[in-house]
Scaffold this motif. Structure first.
Motif, short mmCIF file in Angstrom:
data_model
loop_
_atom_site.label_atom_id
_atom_site.label_comp_id
_atom_site.label_asym_id
_atom_site.label_seq_id
_atom_site.Cartn_x
_atom_site.Cartn_y
_atom_site.Cartn_z
N ASP A 479 0.86 -1.19 0.00
CA ASP A 479 0.00 0.00 0.00
C ASP A 479 0.89 1.24 0.00
O ASP A 479 1.40 1.65 1.04
N VAL A 505 0.37 -0.13 -4.72
CA VAL A 505 -1.00 0.39 -4.90
C VAL A 505 -0.99 1.84 -4.43
O VAL A 505 -1.10 2.11 -3.23
N LYS A 507 -2.53 5.61 -4.16
CA LYS A 507 -3.86 6.21 -4.12
C LYS A 507 -4.06 7.16 -5.29
O LYS A 507 -3.15 7.83 -5.73
N ARG A 511 -7.66 10.74 -3.49
CA ARG A 511 -7.78 9.47 -2.76
C ARG A 511 -9.11 8.77 -3.06
O ARG A 511 -9.68 8.08 -2.22
N GLU A 516 -7.00 4.38 -8.37
CA GLU A 516 -5.66 3.96 -7.95
C GLU A 516 -4.76 3.67 -9.15
O GLU A 516 -5.22 3.23 -10.21
N GLN A 527 -3.58 2.12 -14.73
CA GLN A 527 -4.79 2.55 -14.03
C GLN A 527 -5.97 1.76 -14.59
O GLN A 527 -6.61 2.19 -15.55
N GLN A 539 -8.39 -3.81 -4.35
CA GLN A 539 -9.00 -2.92 -3.36
C GLN A 539 -9.50 -3.71 -2.15
O GLN A 539 -9.33 -3.28 -1.00
#
Length: 629
Positions: A479, A505, A507, A511, A516, A527, A539
């Protein structure tokens, strides 16, 4: 140079020397891997059945892999059931039906200690105290707690609040607590209230009312009319509840189970009635490991579940199974009271069984639909990342802190069917600059992938088994953006870990979910968009890692908040700490006090008052000669 094949296992010769006593048998395959654990009322009869007739594909395959067998003779069939259950839990054999844990279900917990607290609990039952449940929902736990506060008036406040109270709270004012925090009830009387609550939660309300009635008459004979009146009101409250519930559910205590297998998915629905109260249903999805018989799945569930949870006196099941009498006898012996497993019911029980059957049909169909959707997401992920096969294990790391405080890293694990919660890990991050997420990520990953030989001896003992030091993931999600991904690359390269696909990943704009950016290991950035099944899967995993990290961080921060600063001051034990907080009405009042005021408290010398003042205000205590230490 040819390698010799091992001799095939001679099952018939093995059976010749077996006893007819009850016991447990274990089948081992290549590399001494445990294939199957079984129980038997007669070892000779049960084991011989594997080698004396033809079997279906699963059993035939299992028997063909046997290299050796072991048996353990037990004193009774119930002891065999207990040993079987322990071995299955410990080793998770390849061909046994495995009941997945139910750690996510809530319980009612009465804590240990002088002044026990009653509260809801979710997670492992490793703490001190008595657990009651599991309950099908948080709502059922709240209803039960509400009942406990009305009937028995046990406290529900946090320990930190309880220790620092100087006057009764609102719960006392409205008659839902007896205010043990300020000594308005004796320790002995509060312990009696706890005992009564435990009786009630254990489904023994009839015995409780008989005991209370005897106490009421004794109090009346002793002319203790106020106490007799209190007991009368408590008995009236319990009987009123029993009368209302007996109209709705006259059964008392029982569990009703319905079972189903559809498209390879096994489902057990358990409907619980306790003390006449319908607590609702819980749903379980046992791992079949090649089994296809619903009756076998039901038998395995009963054996494993009820050695973890106290069974009611009556269990209603939707079908008969081969070893029902053996399981019934074993549960009776383990529980110390008669347990009945019934298959033919009428009246209200038949209505409840029909309800359970409807629930199991809906649950298994919903689970299969969910698995189909999950499979579609995984297939999309394979295509997006250019994998050669669907990943069997996906891990995701996330970092959580507040302005650098109480930094926690989380690692969540998903397999082909979803989250594998018993393999989640949290890492308390230490020794870094507060707020340095890169260093935190580096430390967490290094601890996760560090080879066993690099661990300290005491740490190596803690992770000696395969589950504590799990297999490598096929896909590792990080993340964060390029910086976080670089930490993962560096760690894997330093530790020589290969074959793991890395994905960062990052944001999206503002956000916003669905925007993402995925940073792949080869440097590409993609993307996929909000409608991409692959991104939806990522996700799901990322959000679970975030939730798990936040939960750990909040717990760590709350622990730091609730631990009094006084605990860190030398010379302050529990009694002096309690005396100080009571004298000044809490930590806030103590912080505003001068050294002379603090020294007025019994047991606090002027030198100790200096240390307390210095500890609370971040200064250094004065030495007797007037200088700072």
């Amino acid at each position: 140079m040819s390698t010799s094949q091992p001799e095939p296992f001679d099952g018939k010769a093995f059976v010749k020397h077996l006893t007819n006593a009850p016991g447990v048998y274990r089948m081992y395959g290549a590399d001494d891997r445990l294939l199957y654990v079984g129980k038997a009322a007669s070892l000779k009869k049960r084991v011989s059945s594997y080698f004396s007739k033809a079997h279906n594909g699963r059993i035939a395959l299992m028997v063909s892999q046997i290299q050796r067998m072991e048996v353990t003779v037990t004193r009774s069939a119930s002891e065999a059931l207990l040993v079987e259950n322990e071995l299955i839990k410990a080793h998770k054999p390849r061909y046994n039906i495995l009941l997945r844990d139910d750690k996510s279900y809530p319980y009612v917990l009465i804590t240990a200690g002088t002044w026990p607290r009653i509260k809801s609990h979710r997670g492992t039952r490793a703490g001190k105290g008595r657990f009651f449940g599991p309950y099908p929902s948080v709502l059922a736990v709240r209803d039960t707690l509400n009942l406990m506060h009305r009937l028995f008036k046990l406290r529900n406040c946090e320990d930190s609040v309880f220790k620092n109270r100087t006057r009764p709270c609102l719960q006392y004012q409205i008659g839902r607590c007896t205010a043990p925090c300020v000594g308005l009830i004796s320790e002995q009387a509060y312990a009696e209230d706890v005992r009564r609550a435990e009786f009630f939660l254990s489904g023994r309300s009839d015995a409780l009312t008989e005991d209370l009635t005897a106490q009421m008459h004794a109090a009346s004979d002793a002319l203790e009319f106020e106490r007799a009146m209190q007991l009368r009101d408590l008995i009236g409250g319990i009987r009123k509840l029993q009368a209302r519930e007996s109209v709705e559910n006259p059964e008392g205590d029982l569990d009703v189970l319905a079972s189903s297998i559809v498209a390879g998915t096994a489902c057990i629905v358990l409907l619980s009635v306790r003390d006449g109260r319908n607590l609702g249903t819980r749903t379980f999805f046992p791992k079949l490991n090649g089994h296809s018989d619903v009756a076998e799945a039901l038998s395995a569930f009963l054996s494993q579940y009820y050695f973890e949870h106290t069974p009611p006196r009556e269990i209603v099941v939707d079908r008969d199974f081969e070893d029902r009498e053996m399981v019934q006898s074993a549960l009776t012996e383990a529980a110390g009271r008669n347990i009945q497993i019934r298959t033919q019911v009428r009246g209200r029980r038949a209505v409840l069984l029909d309800m359970a059957r409807r629930n199991v049909a809906n649950a298994v169909n919903t689970e299969n639909a969910s698995q189909d959707a999950q499979a579609a997401r995984v297939a999309s992920l394979v295509e997006l990342l250019g994998l050669t096969a669907a990943p069997k294990r996906v891990e995701c790391f996330d970092i959580s802190h507040t302005m650098g405080e109480a930094t926690v890293a989380s690692c969540v694990v998903f397999d082909e069917k979803g989250a594998v919660r018993d393999q989640y890990r949290r890492y308390n991050i230490t020794g870094i600059t507060p707020g340095d997420d890169y260093a935190a990520m580096h430390q967490a990953l290094a601890r996760r992938f560090r080879p066993r030989e690099a661990l300290a001896e005491d740490e190596a003992e803690r992770v000696a088994d395969e589950e504590a030091r799990p297999m490598l993931p096929d896909v590792l999600l990080i993340d964060g953006g390029e910086g976080q991904l670089k930490q993962a690359r560096d760690v894997l390269r330093e530790l020589g870990v290969e074959g793991v696909v890395l994905v960062g990943v990052a944001k999206g704009e503002a956000r916003k979910a669905g925007h993402e950016t995925l940073i792949l290991d080869d440097g590409r950035e993609v993307q996929p968009g909000a409608f991409s099944p692959a991104l939806q899967y990522i996700q799901q995993v990322r959000d679970e890692a975030h939730r798990f990290a936040i939960t750990g961080h909040r717990g760590k921060r709350q622990k730091a908040r609730t631990s009094s600063t006084l605990e860190e001051i030398e010379g302050i034990g529990p009694r002096k700490r309690a005396a100080l907080l009571k004298y000044f009405g809490g930590l806030g009042g103590l912080k505003t006090a001068s050294v002379l005021d603090i020294a007025k408290v019994d047991g606090i010398s002027e030198a100790l008052a200096e240390r307390i003042y210095a500890g609370l205000h971040g200064t250094e205590a004065m030495e007797p000669d007037g200088t700072q230490g």
